[in-house]
Design a protein around this motif. Structure first.
Motif: not given
Length: 415
Positions: A146, A152, A173, A176
């Motif tokens: 990432l 991702l 995460l 994102e």
């Protein structure tokens, strides 16, 4: 054969800090060997803040912290080789390395600091049950994909293990656009720092399931679901506690292991917990061979790595100037402490030392006693101690002056 006063294996935070401190102490003939194509190691992918709080009294990101080290390395013209793999290290401190420019070369060091870092536990190491499908990765690999490459790793994620990188990736995460369903932890307490529990889970309403593990992974080509189960106090799965969670990714944050495969042939002395035995300057049982950073034991924060690396460089300086007399006493810890370093102390060097340790289980309202035989050298009180947080106890040189040739005992006592 090429000869160097000091060779440092590893160009991460420990290796760079070792080189800078060694140069400051007067060792100028230094070579850093780094296997990657850039310096910095894990710092390059740690774009979150929280670095440098102790070292610089600032809150920096990993790359910002690294840039300060790199600038000093370049300013002092300290030599380093990138994309260079060390193949072999011998007990006489000769080592063989390889790269695409020089081929295979051998170099001889007067002193050597091993700062090769650590690596992550994998699914195979914990014998993860279920289908072998894509979508299972470690937290560090997910972080690299990432933060370095912009990929991702999944959209619907379960994280096994509450190590700090896993907690940080839960937040990353989420930011994102991925959905982090939960974090499962096999222990009855988190293995991450409290600040990361708050900032990475609580602030984003990500549940943490303690005393819980992944019983099974299911999927055809990619992860489709994981089966979580509660565990007892011995880590055994409790029947009829299964919980099925649909997801496309399982991220493992299940611990780090010092990278010592390269030095197994040196047959370094170890304590009864398997840790490499070192003195207060991280000198091993091989003359002139020092360790620093996560290859010796895993640290919480990079600032502690830097402090330890400086101690190793001071040790190298003392060794090159024939200051060690090996007038050793043993350091031993009580059964409720998982490990402590150093395991031996050279009484011939009268200087400040620090004892680093971790407790086995969370404990509140307690003391750590440092005893030399039956004499209490120091007594520190702690409101609470956690296995996830390394304890550092500084002992001033004035107390070292009066040390007797008896074991130094590190004892955890609940109030």
């Amino acid at each position: 054969m090429t000869r160097k006063d000091l060779v440092i294996i590893g160009g991460g935070s420990a290796g760079l800090s070792s080189a800078l401190e060694a140069y400051k102490l007067g060792i100028k003939d230094i070579l850093i060997i780094e296997k990657d194509d850039c310096l910095g190691g894990i710092l390059n992918q740690c774009i979150h803040n929280g670095f440098g709080l102790i070292e610089y009294n600032e809150e920096l990101t990993g790359p910002e912290f690294l840039s300060r080290l790199e600038e000093k390395i370049d300013e002092l013209h300290i030599e380093y080789k990138l994309s260079t793999a060390v193949i072999k290290i011998d007990r006489d401190l000769s080592l063989t390395y390889s790269n695409s420019i020089e081929g295979i070369k051998t170099i001889k060091a007067k002193a050597l600091i091993y700062a090769a870092g650590c690596f992550e536990r994998t699914a195979g190491m914990i014998k993860l049950s279920g289908d072998r499908v894509s979508g299972i990765t470690t937290a560090g690999v997910a972080q690299k994909y990432l933060n370095i490459y912009g990929y991702l790793v999944g959209k619907s994620v379960v994280i096994l293990g509450s190590g700090d990188i896993g907690l940080i990736m839960a937040r990353r995460l989420t930011l994102e656009g991925a959905k982090v369903i939960c974090v499962a932890e096999i222990m009855p307490y988190s293995n991450g720092l409290n600040r990361n529990i708050v900032q990475c889970l609580n602030d984003f309403d990500i549940p943490l399931y303690l005393s819980t593990t992944v019983k099974e992974v299911k999927g055809k080509d990619r992860v489709e679901k994981v089966i979580l189960s509660k565990v007892d106090d011995k880590g055994n799965i409790i029947p009829n506690t299964e919980k099925e969670i649909e997801c496309d990714t399982l991220i493992l944050s299940i611990g780090l292991l010092p990278y010592v495969g390269l030095i197994r042939n040196l047959k370094l002395d170890k304590d009864n917990l398997g840790k490499i035995k070192v003195n207060q300057y991280n000198l091993s049982s091989v003359d002139g061979f020092f360790l620093a950073g996560n290859c010796l034991h895993v640290h919480d924060v990079v600032d502690y790595v830097v402090k330890e690396a400086r101690q190793s460089s001071l040790g190298a300086y003392l060794y090159l100037n024939n200051k060690f007399k090996k007038d050793y006493i043993d350091v031993k810890c009580s059964s409720n402490i998982s490990y402590c370093l150093p395991q031996i102390i050279d009484l011939s060097i009268k200087d400040d030392i620090n004892i680093k340790l971790r407790v086995k289980n969370p404990v509140k309202d307690c003391f750590i006693l440092i005893k030399n035989g039956e004499d209490i050298v120091q007594k520190n009180y702690y409101l609470a101690l956690l296995p996830s947080e390394m304890v550092i106890i500084d002992i001033k040189k004035e107390k070292m002056m009066n040390m007797k040739h008896e074991d130094l005992i590190v004892e955890l006592v609940e109030k």
